[in-house]
Design an enzyme around this catalytic site. Structure first.
Site, PDB file in Angstrom:
ATOM      1  N   ASP A   1       0.822  -1.204   0.000  1.00 48.79           N
ATOM      2  CA  ASP A   1       0.000   0.000   0.000  1.00 48.79           C
ATOM      3  C   ASP A   1       0.858   1.256   0.000  1.00 48.79           C
ATOM      4  O   ASP A   1       0.507   2.259  -0.631  1.00 48.79           O
ATOM      5  CB  ASP A   1      -0.927  -0.006   1.216  1.00 48.79           C
TER       6      ASP A   1
ATOM      7  N   CYS B   1      30.379 -15.850 -11.984  1.00 50.24           N
ATOM      8  CA  CYS B   1      29.979 -16.054 -10.587  1.00 50.24           C
ATOM      9  C   CYS B   1      28.983 -17.207 -10.506  1.00 50.24           C
ATOM     10  O   CYS B   1      27.907 -17.141 -11.108  1.00 50.24           O
ATOM     11  CB  CYS B   1      29.348 -14.784 -10.030  1.00 50.24           C
TER      12      CYS B   1
ATOM     13  N   LYS C   1     -12.735  -8.820   6.164  1.00 51.84           N
ATOM     14  CA  LYS C   1     -12.092  -9.001   4.860  1.00 51.84           C
ATOM     15  C   LYS C   1     -11.500 -10.409   4.829  1.00 51.84           C
ATOM     16  O   LYS C   1     -10.492 -10.685   5.476  1.00 51.84           O
ATOM     17  CB  LYS C   1     -11.006  -7.956   4.633  1.00 51.84           C
TER      18      LYS C   1
ATOM     19  N   ARG D   1     -10.825 -13.413 -10.465  1.00 50.92           N
ATOM     20  CA  ARG D   1     -10.688 -11.993 -10.781  1.00 50.92           C
ATOM     21  C   ARG D   1      -9.661 -11.753 -11.874  1.00 50.92           C
ATOM     22  O   ARG D   1      -9.837 -10.900 -12.727  1.00 50.92           O
ATOM     23  CB  ARG D   1     -10.290 -11.195  -9.524  1.00 50.92           C
TER      24      ARG D   1
ATOM     25  N   CYS E   1      32.275 -16.048  -5.488  1.00 48.39           N
ATOM     26  CA  CYS E   1      33.325 -16.133  -6.508  1.00 48.39           C
ATOM     27  C   CYS E   1      34.555 -15.301  -6.165  1.00 48.39           C
ATOM     28  O   CYS E   1      35.571 -15.389  -6.859  1.00 48.39           O
ATOM     29  CB  CYS E   1      32.782 -15.718  -7.871  1.00 48.39           C
TER      30      CYS E   1
ATOM     31  N   CYS F   1      28.182  -7.917  -6.876  1.00 47.61           N
ATOM     32  CA  CYS F   1      29.325  -8.691  -7.350  1.00 47.61           C
ATOM     33  C   CYS F   1      29.610  -8.318  -8.797  1.00 47.61           C
ATOM     34  O   CYS F   1      28.704  -8.216  -9.622  1.00 47.61           O
ATOM     35  CB  CYS F   1      29.011 -10.185  -7.236  1.00 47.61           C
TER      36      CYS F   1
END
EC number: 6.5.1.2
Length: 704
Positions: A47, A451, A126, A147, A430, A445
């Site tokens: 939100d 890597c 809700k 929906r 790495c 990195c």
């Protein structure tokens, strides 16, 4: 969100860049929640992103993007279900987390309506489940749809018919009626389902919402029928005759028709009564037997609801008052560094396990090195400047099925000798230098494709649901195949069936693989040799290119050949291809630089070309433009409007595709001036901006 600059201090360039970032972040959150049933951020954080986006758009209306999150509902559709276009859109709700936000919402309604009398509201729990729309014709259930993105959902009719408390026939209903509500799973049923899943060696569900969503969206209705789902009705869509004159009356009518409606729905007057019922529901929350995550308030008078209408993605007459995130204190036992696909070094807190909201939490995100040090990315203090050290007692919170976060530190319990955390300046995987570029909040990195961590994370991203979504090739399988040297880059996945002529046998002999699963994987790889352009662009894992941007790029260039050629010819900062790239709504210099640089790096380009050689890339679907005489134009209202309120005029303009601004500038296309128009009308005249009266405005939009 503590490192934000006030909106009124942003330059236009800064605002455009932040809107691009917000569009990506919100789109990713929408897809995770609505499409994959796996939310990645809390409701409060989501939100906050939406509010920030809306505030910047209001300050800079000319920068409003075509893919603005303010105009979007839900996420992309999953594959495997037929699409259903909703006759009446299924919108999301505005969220409030504090009483002050609810009071502000009520005041906005009063201003919009010019209403000074008492307003009545319904207040209802809700439900934390999956939204569903049920279409009845002549009393018979003919269609059920999720929906989806609000405009188009998934056809789950046969699955919905298996829900026990969902009526398939109605008596005394309007000839056409769409009933909307929430599919959910009770706590006891969820626990029993997970016990069965574990006993049969299947994946456990993270929470009841995920279980309900996953159960409803099964391709086999028999699986849905075996799952204990329930349905609460709370709204309606298309209908041939009104259900009632009030929200409360309509809910009573739905109950009389045979739908389960929530017994905790109440009629309230004013914020005090709303808050009292909110507190009452919150007290009962733990004993309800199903998940709720707040209380929804709606204007009760349906005539007022119609006058209030809708914003782009939410109704003005409703708001969700969310419950606060759940908190717990525990001890920080260590800090691990994870390396992401773009090289970002992300610190993760290793915690003494603690229960938060019914879930055992052992890890939490620490965001970045600044957050650990007690400051935001601009150097401003957070948490009162308190840093985080190994051994500290920290407050952890979570809201929904998301990564937990560390919110606070208790210095009074800090162990003696606890040392400030020193963030690494080399990659733990790495050994390459880890640098932090100016303006970036994370250290990265520099190893790139050498890597190991980046290789693996890029491959995981490549096979993710929003990218290639290869059935049977998830994160664990990618790690195992990479570890054994089978795959190093995406092209290797498509070479598996050909490179290893005995590949089926070798897969079959691996731990966790059988003949059927091996056959299925190789078939799934073959099926993904044909891919949509936007999925391929997203799957490349280029920094700053999320799902939304990938779709914008695909729509702009149309085909892989055109996109690849443009990136090849483009040069950072100069040339027609560069300018064409920047002309795409939502693409700024930072994103464009990342794109062009990737295609010009030898190793990256070789990997892209090797992948493309295995694929047939589908051209993008082109979107039809909005048809309206004011679509895409910037409109300013000034003076007194006599036939509609200023807010109603603004809402009408935005619904027709216009951008409404509070100030006149050279970019303004049209000024609508009523009696008492002052400086804005004069400024429009000085700039040569077209100015019309209210009657002409109504004729222009077809409301005369």
């Amino acid at each position: 969100m503590q490192d934000e600059r006030p909106v009124d201090q942003l330059t236009e360039a800064e605002a455009a860049a932040e809107l691009a970032h917000l569009a990506e972040a919100i789109a990713a959150a929408d897809t995770a929640y609505h499409t994959h049933d796996a939310p990645r951020i809390s409701d409060a954080d989501y939100d906050a992103l939406k509010r920030r986006n809306r505030a910047i758009e209001e300050r800079f209306p000319a920068l409003r993007r075509s893919d603005s999150p303010s105009e979007r509902v839900g996420g992309a559709l999953a594959e495997g279900f037929a699409k259903v276009r909703h006759e009446v859109r299924m919108l999301s709700l505005e969220n409030a987390f504090e009483l002050a936000e609810v009071e502000e919402w009520i005041e906005r309604i009063r201003r919009f309506l010019g209403h000074v009398g008492d307003l009545r509201f319904t207040a209802e729990p809700k439900i934390d489940g999956l939204s569903l729309s049920l279409r009845y014709e002549k009393g018979r259930l003919v269609q059920a749809a999720t929906r989806g993105d609000g405009e188009t959902g998934e056809n789950v009719t046969e699955n919905a018919r298996t829900i026990g408390d969902l009526p398939t026939e109605l008596t005394g209903a309007p000839d056409l009626l769409e009933v909307r509500g929430e599919v959910y799973m009770r706590h006891a049923d969820f626990a029993a389902l997970n016990e069965r899943q574990e006993a049969t060696g299947q994946r456990l569900f993270a929470n009841p919402r995920n279980a309900a969503a996953g159960s409803l969206r099964q391709l086999d209705p028999a699986v849905t029928a075996s799952r204990p789902l329930h349905f609460f009705a709370y709204a309606w869509g298309a209908h041939s005759e009104p259900l009632a004159d009030t929200q409360q009356g309509a809910i009573a009518r739905l109950s009389a028709l045979g739908f389960a409606t929530n017994p905790l729905t109440r009629l309230c007057t004013g914020p005090d009564e709303l808050l009292a019922h909110y507190a009452d529901i919150e007290r009962q929350r733990a004993s309800l037997g199903y998940d709720i995550d707040g209380v929804v308030y709606k204007v009760d008078d349906l005539a007022l609801q119609r006058r209030l209408g809708f914003r782009a993605s939410t109704p003005r007459w409703a708001i969700a008052h969310k419950f606060a995130a759940e908190l717990a204190w525990t001890q920080l036992e260590g800090i691990d560094i994870q390396v992401g696909r773009t090289g970002a070094l992300s610190p993760v807190a290793r915690l003494k396990p603690v229960t938060v909201g019914g879930v055992v939490v052992a890890n939490a995100t620490l965001h970045n090195e600044d957050y650990i040090a007690g400051r935001d990315s601009k150097g401003q203090e957070i948490r009162g400047g308190k840093d985080i050290r190994v051994g500290d007692w920290v407050q952890v919170y979570r809201a929904g099925d998301v990564i937990p976060k560390v919110a606070e530190v208790d210095l009074s319990r800090r162990p003696e000798g606890a040392e400030p955390y020193r963030f690494p300046d080399t990659c733990p995987d790495c050994g390459s230098a880890a640098i932090r570029e100016p303006g970036d909040s994370v250290r990265r990195c520099t190893g790139g494709l050498i890597c190991p961590a980046q290789q693996v994370e890029r491959l995981k991203h490549f096979v993710s649901r929003a990218a290639f979504d290869i059935e049977g090739l998830g994160a664990r399988q990618v790690e195992a195949l990479w570890r054994d040297g089978w795959i190093r880059q995406p092209a290797d996945i498509f070479e598996l069936p050909n490179r290893y002529r005995d590949g089926l046998q070798r897969l079959e002999n691996r731990e966790g693989w059988g003949r059927k699963s091996a056959e299925n994987l190789l078939a799934a790889i073959e099926a993904r040799r044909r891919i949509a352009l936007h999925r391929l662009i997203f799957a490349l894992g280029i920094r700053h290119v999320g799902e939304t941007t990938a779709t914008l790029l695909a729509t702009h260039y149309g085909s892989w050949a055109a996109f690849e050629a443009a990136m090849t010819r483009a040069e950072v900062g100069t040339g027609s291809e560069w300018q064409d790239l920047l002309s795409i709504d939502g693409v700024g210099a930072v994103l464009a630089t990342s794109l062009v640089t990737t295609f010009h790096q030898e190793a990256e380009r070789a990997a892209i070309d090797a992948l493309a050689a295995h694929l047939t890339v589908e051209d993008a679907e082109m979107r039809a433009p909005v048809e309206s005489p004011i679509a895409g134009k910037i409109v300013v209202f000034t003076g007194t409007l006599e036939k509609m309120s200023r807010n109603e005029a603004k809402a009408r303009a935005e619904a027709l595709g216009a951008k409404v601004s509070g100030s006149v500038s050279a970019r303004t296309d049209l000024v609508v001036a009523g009696p008492g128009a002052g400086s804005k009308a004069k400024q429009a005249a000085a700039l040569g901006v077209e100015t019309i009266g209210e009657d002409a405005w109504l004729r222009l939009i077809g409301d005369a």
